[in-house]
Design a protein around this motif. Structure first.
Motif, mmCIF file in Angstrom:
data_model
loop_
_atom_site.group_PDB
_atom_site.id
_atom_site.type_symbol
_atom_site.label_atom_id
_atom_site.label_comp_id
_atom_site.label_asym_id
_atom_site.label_seq_id
_atom_site.Cartn_x
_atom_site.Cartn_y
_atom_site.Cartn_z
ATOM 1 N N ALA B 96 0.819 -1.211 0.000
ATOM 2 C CA ALA B 96 0.000 0.000 0.000
ATOM 3 C C ALA B 96 0.849 1.256 0.000
ATOM 4 O O ALA B 96 0.633 2.162 -0.812
ATOM 5 N N ILE B 97 1.816 1.308 0.882
ATOM 6 C CA ILE B 97 2.605 2.529 0.970
ATOM 7 C C ILE B 97 3.358 2.759 -0.337
ATOM 8 O O ILE B 97 3.375 3.867 -0.884
ATOM 9 N N THR B 163 -11.003 -8.240 6.046
ATOM 10 C CA THR B 163 -11.873 -7.965 4.895
ATOM 11 C C THR B 163 -11.146 -7.071 3.908
ATOM 12 O O THR B 163 -11.096 -7.347 2.699
ATOM 13 N N GLY B 164 -10.581 -6.006 4.442
ATOM 14 C CA GLY B 164 -9.908 -5.048 3.574
ATOM 15 C C GLY B 164 -8.737 -5.670 2.844
ATOM 16 O O GLY B 164 -8.547 -5.437 1.643
ATOM 17 N N MET B 221 -8.355 1.436 -1.991
ATOM 18 C CA MET B 221 -8.002 0.402 -1.022
ATOM 19 C C MET B 221 -6.617 0.643 -0.442
ATOM 20 O O MET B 221 -6.402 0.487 0.761
ATOM 21 N N ALA B 222 -5.662 1.011 -1.301
ATOM 22 C CA ALA B 222 -4.303 1.227 -0.807
ATOM 23 C C ALA B 222 -4.283 2.336 0.227
ATOM 24 O O ALA B 222 -3.582 2.270 1.233
ATOM 25 N N THR B 632 -15.370 3.121 2.332
ATOM 26 C CA THR B 632 -14.336 2.991 1.296
ATOM 27 C C THR B 632 -14.370 1.601 0.667
ATOM 28 O O THR B 632 -14.239 1.446 -0.551
ATOM 29 N N TYR B 633 -14.562 0.585 1.516
ATOM 30 C CA TYR B 633 -14.685 -0.769 0.976
ATOM 31 C C TYR B 633 -15.860 -0.829 -0.005
ATOM 32 O O TYR B 633 -15.764 -1.421 -1.083
#
Ligand code: SF4
Ligand code: SF4
Lengths: 245, 649
Positions: B96-97, B163-164, B221-222, B632-633
């Motif tokens: 993600a980062i 979940t994410g 998501m990120a 967001t999800y």
């Protein structure tokens, strides 16, 4: 509850009574008598430690399911029909009060016959916590908790803070109406004003600085009525039992 | 073999790598496993089976089969839990980062990192279940859940995180799915597998609109997964930090755990990279460059972790509060824990830092060695966080003749080993189904490689999470109430021989209120009689004093000031004759007003941390945070659902 450290001689009768009446398995004690020595040159003394039924109980804060709860009369109880056995409460209680049913408990038939209530904590169930409950079933009958009733020194005082009174003294006859039969009828039992006792004897609460607001006060071990632990004749029955297995 | 040489060897000239080559090479990792692979999988299955058998033993016999007892009530399972949740941070950080900051070199690593997250969570979260005394009652958490308990925060944030991260892993896999479907069809694999790939592709095709939507979903998501990950390890640390125990009750525990998590997670990725690189011959994509970049990151994190460790324990030791002092003696003194602690400092912290600072010529090996040391070390460190604190209670257990000492039992070791095997197994099986390097991203990388090279480190922001559930009601009982509702019997006199009668009343003598008892024998006032006065309390008679009757037959004590009565302020008094013996026993009881009325705590219990009802601020905070994350999800899922509808491109 008020515990008079000047009167406690470490005989451990309170522990035995508690363990018998609550059918405790040999691996645990709800009430435990520690041999304390606060500083190097201080004198050792006996320190009975029940559950403190804290007014801001850390154990109750952290319970995820409310299996440990505080009643409106201030007593903190555990419901072993709801407890999920996460043991967070054991980690949270700073006084190491709580014990756990690690294996399948042996419930004597008397315990089974009475049926379960959080007020007496048995029959016990595997994988749940339990601890000193201040014997609310006895209080309903107007009687002292088993430990206080069993203490031959009258070192454990118990009462309702709302009444500003605490009672102590051995339960000689164990008679159903013992407490209310007037002077003399209940042995050396006496009732005093809580506020005055704490004022006169310098009552304090253990580890007050943790902010848990315990409901158990201690009277400091001054002018003792018994030999201190370590003095000749003193170690007469300290309730030292093996680690729980 | 020298990795540096291999990567630049003429066998795999990088200019030959176009997207097509990447695709076919990575797809070849899905070919049926060889003998070694089969042994590996069977071996892991065997260890998992042993772990499962150990768990069954524990379910049958209770936690007695562990070495946990009343003082050390948490042990290896909690250590495993913290460890696995820790390495789950790998995915977040790397993927993600680096995605958010658009660091190009991340591409071959992202899928592996994201998979570590998912599998570490799948293995780590049930550790709490295994640790529970009553796993059969786990539903109670949903029925009676209290949001004041950090365990609820854990459950909610880990669920959110799992979940994410599944969603995130999946979104990044979508562009590979059509390729996989085609490949499976060409190879004549089972039609069910083809179906699976096709279903998972959600109709994704290479088109501008598809790419745009996917980028949107992936970007969202990120961005959201970073704060969620930080929150997860923060609340895990709060399970310890929110208690009052020495060594746990620490303000830096949140960041300390988060840094430790990213630290062990990065090491886990490097280890996984090394293993897959060897097993699937991925040397041409997992370049020394990737190891070096991650190695630098690991170095920074090692130094950060060393810094946190120093500030945590040095302050405890230097300050030397009694409880902290005893903990430090156990943790860093001349004990088994002390030895382990210092071994960890040397091999889990200093040695990796040394390897990473001076990697020498064989850089990949040094970096991988450092990572393996960090992985082992961090498990040990988690253990050292959980156990020694429990072994130093405020009231020294030794004063009761008890020595709390803990070392995991066979069952605990077996379950721990099973957990690690399950983690590796999940990972292996995953890499059999889906290429462990992302095809589309790696291809993108290759396309881009000639043009530019970006590398940016990044920082994350904290944010805890949870959800809402109503609380339950207290079993409110009436012990106190019973007491105060003392029977309201009117004045009555208890007769004695010689017809002594006592009458009890209240009177004022000048300024003062007094309780007066009048003693008569045969109707004549009796002087010189000692009378004792009492007030009824629930458990006994409160002595108020005694007095001798005067010529008029009355004795008096002052009326007790400020003595609580029942709800109306009534108190039941008693006066009893003590002497002479001939009259002793005569007594009177009266209920009088004049006490302090008892407070009646009726109505709802207060909103407090210990109460059944959570403080409003807590509930509102948790709700708002959760809404942010879950919306967001929802946005991401919405973008994915619309993939199918997009016309050609
Ligand atoms: S003494 Fe421990 S178990 Fe008892 S109420 Fe306080 S925190 Fe809870
Ligand atoms: S062990 Fe039982 S009583 Fe204790 S916190 Fe967990 S659920 Fe509550």
């Amino acid at each position: 509850m008020v515990i008079d450290l000047a009167a406690c001689d470490g005989c451990g009768k309170c522990v035995t009574a508690c363990s018998d009446k609550h059918f405790l398995p040999p691996d645990r004690e709800w009430l435990r008598v520690f041999k304390m020595k606060d500083s190097e040159n201080g004198a050792p003394y006996w320190f009975p430690r029940p559950c403190f039924h804290c007014d801001d109980p850390p154990c109750t804060r952290v319970c995820p399911v409310g299996a440990t709860f505080k009643r409106q009369d201030g007593i903190v109880l555990v419901d072993n029909e709801r407890c999920i056995g996460c043991r967070f409460c054991m980690a949270a209680c700073p006084y190491s009060v709580r014990t756990f049913n690690w294996g399948h408990p042996d419930n004597p038939s008397d315990a089974v016959a009475r049926g379960y209530s959080p007020e007496w904590g048995y029959p016990r169930r595997v994988g749940t916590t339990e601890k000193c409950d201040f014997c609310p079933d006895m209080a309903r009958l107007g009687k002292l908790p088993h430990c206080a009733a069993a203490c031959p020194m009258g070192a454990i005082w118990f009462g309702d803070e709302n009444e500003d009174a605490v009672t102590s003294g051995p339960d000689k006859e164990h008679s159903a109406t013992g407490a209310n039969e007037g002077p003399g009828a209940a042995g050396d039992r006496q009732t005093v004003r809580l506020s005055q006792l704490l004022r006169d004897r310098g009552g304090y609460r253990y580890l007050e600085d943790l902010g848990t607001k315990p409901r158990v006060y201690y009277l400091p071990p001054v002018n003792r009525r018994y030999p201190a632990p370590g003095e000749p004749d003193a170690e007469k029955g300290a309730p030292v039992r093996g680690e729980q297995r | 073999m020298s990795d540096t040489v291999r990567a630049t060897s003429p066998n795999v000239p990088s200019e030959n790598q176009d997207a097509q080559a990447v695709e076919s090479y990575l797809l070849s990792t899905l070919d049926p496993v060889g003998r070694g692979g089969r042994f590996w999988i069977l071996g892991l299955l065997a260890v998992v089976a042993v772990g499962a058998a150990a768990w069954v033993t524990q379910l049958v016999n209770g936690l007695r089969v562990t070495e946990m007892r009343n003082y050390v009530s948490w042990g290896a399972y909690m250590g495993n839990f913290v460890f696995f949740i820790g390495i789950s941070h790998a995915g977040t950080l790397i993927s993600a980062i680096l995605r958010v900051t658009d660091a190009g070199w991340r591409r071959p690593i992202t899928r592996m990192a994201e998979a570590i997250t998912v599998f570490a969570l799948i293995v780590g979260a049930p550790m709490v279940l295994i640790d529970m005394g009553r796993p059969d009652r786990v539903m109670n958490v949903f029925i009676y859940g209290r949001f004041q308990s950090p365990i609820l925060w854990d459950i909610v944030s880990i669920t959110t995180y799992l979940t994410g991260s599944i969603l995130y892993l999946y979104v990044a896999m979508i562009p590979d799915m059509p390729i996989l479907a085609r490949h499976a069809r060409e190879r004549g694999r089972s039609p069910r597998l083809v179906r699976l790939y096709e279903m998972m592709s959600l109709g994704y095709r290479e088109s501008a609109e598809h790419r745009r939507r996917l980028a949107l979903a992936l970007g969202a998501m990120a961005a959201i997964i970073i704060p969620v990950a930080v929150s997860v390890h923060t609340v895990v640390s709060w399970v310890f930090g929110m208690t009052l125990r020495p060594g746990w009750h620490s303000t830096i525990f949140g960041p300390y755990f988060v840094v430790g998590a990213i630290f062990s997670g990065t090491a886990a990725i490097i280890t996984a990279m090394a293993i897959f690189r060897r097993a699937y011959r991925l040397e041409r994509y997992l370049l020394p460059l990737h190891f070096r970049h991650l190695g630098k990151l690991l170095l920074v994190l090692a130094l950060l972790y060393a810094y946190f460790t120093l500030s945590e324990y040095l302050t405890a030791w230097y300050g030397g509060i009694e409880a902290d002092r005893r903990l430090m003696e156990l943790l860093a003194g001349n004990t088994a824990y002390g030895l382990t602690f210092w071994l960890w400092v040397v091999f889990g912290l200093f040695a990796p830092i040394g390897f990473l600072l001076f990697p020498g010529r064989r850089s990949i090996r040094a970096i991988v060695a450092a990572s393996v040391l960090v992985n082992i070390g961090m498990w040990v460190k988690r253990y050292l966080i959980v156990v020694p604190t429990l072994q130093t209670p405020f009231i020294p257990a030794e004063a009761a003749g008890i020595t709390p000492w803990y070392f995991p039992s066979v069952v605990e070791w077996a379950i721990t080993a099973g957990a690690f095997a399950a983690f590796l197994l999940l990972f292996t099986l995953f890499s059999r189904l889906f290429p462990i390097l992302s095809i589309w991203e790696t291809a993108e990388d290759v396309d881009e490689a000639r043009a530019r090279h970006v590398r940016v480190p990044a920082v994350a922001a904290p944010q805890p999470g949870s959800a809402v559930r109503p609380a339950m009601l207290l079993v409110a009982l009436i012990v106190g109430g019973l007491t105060l509702l003392a029977p309201a019997i009117p004045t009555n006199a208890v007769g004695a021989q010689e017809a002594a009668r006592v009458e009890l009343r209240r009177a004022s003598e000048g300024e003062e209120d007094v309780l007066v008892a009048a003693v008569t024998v045969g109707g004549v006032p009796a002087p010189g009689v000692t009378v004792e006065f009492f007030a009824y309390r629930h458990l006994g008679l409160l002595a108020l004093g005694e007095d001798e009757t005067l010529d008029d037959g009355t004795a008096a004590v002052s009326f007790p000031r400020g003595l609580p009565g029942n709800l109306r302020g009534d108190i039941r008094f008693r006066a009893a004759v003590l002497s002479p013996d001939s009259l002793a026993g005569a007594a009177a009881e009266t209920v009088m007003s004049g006490g302090v009325p008892a407070r009646q705590d009726a109505g709802e219990p207060p909103r407090a941390l210990w109460s059944t009802r959570a403080p409003t601020g807590l509930l509102v905070g948790i709700t708002v945070l959760l809404l942010c994350v879950w919306s967001t999800y929802a946005f991401t899922i919405w973008q994915l659902m619309r993939l199918r509808g997009i016309k050609g491109g």
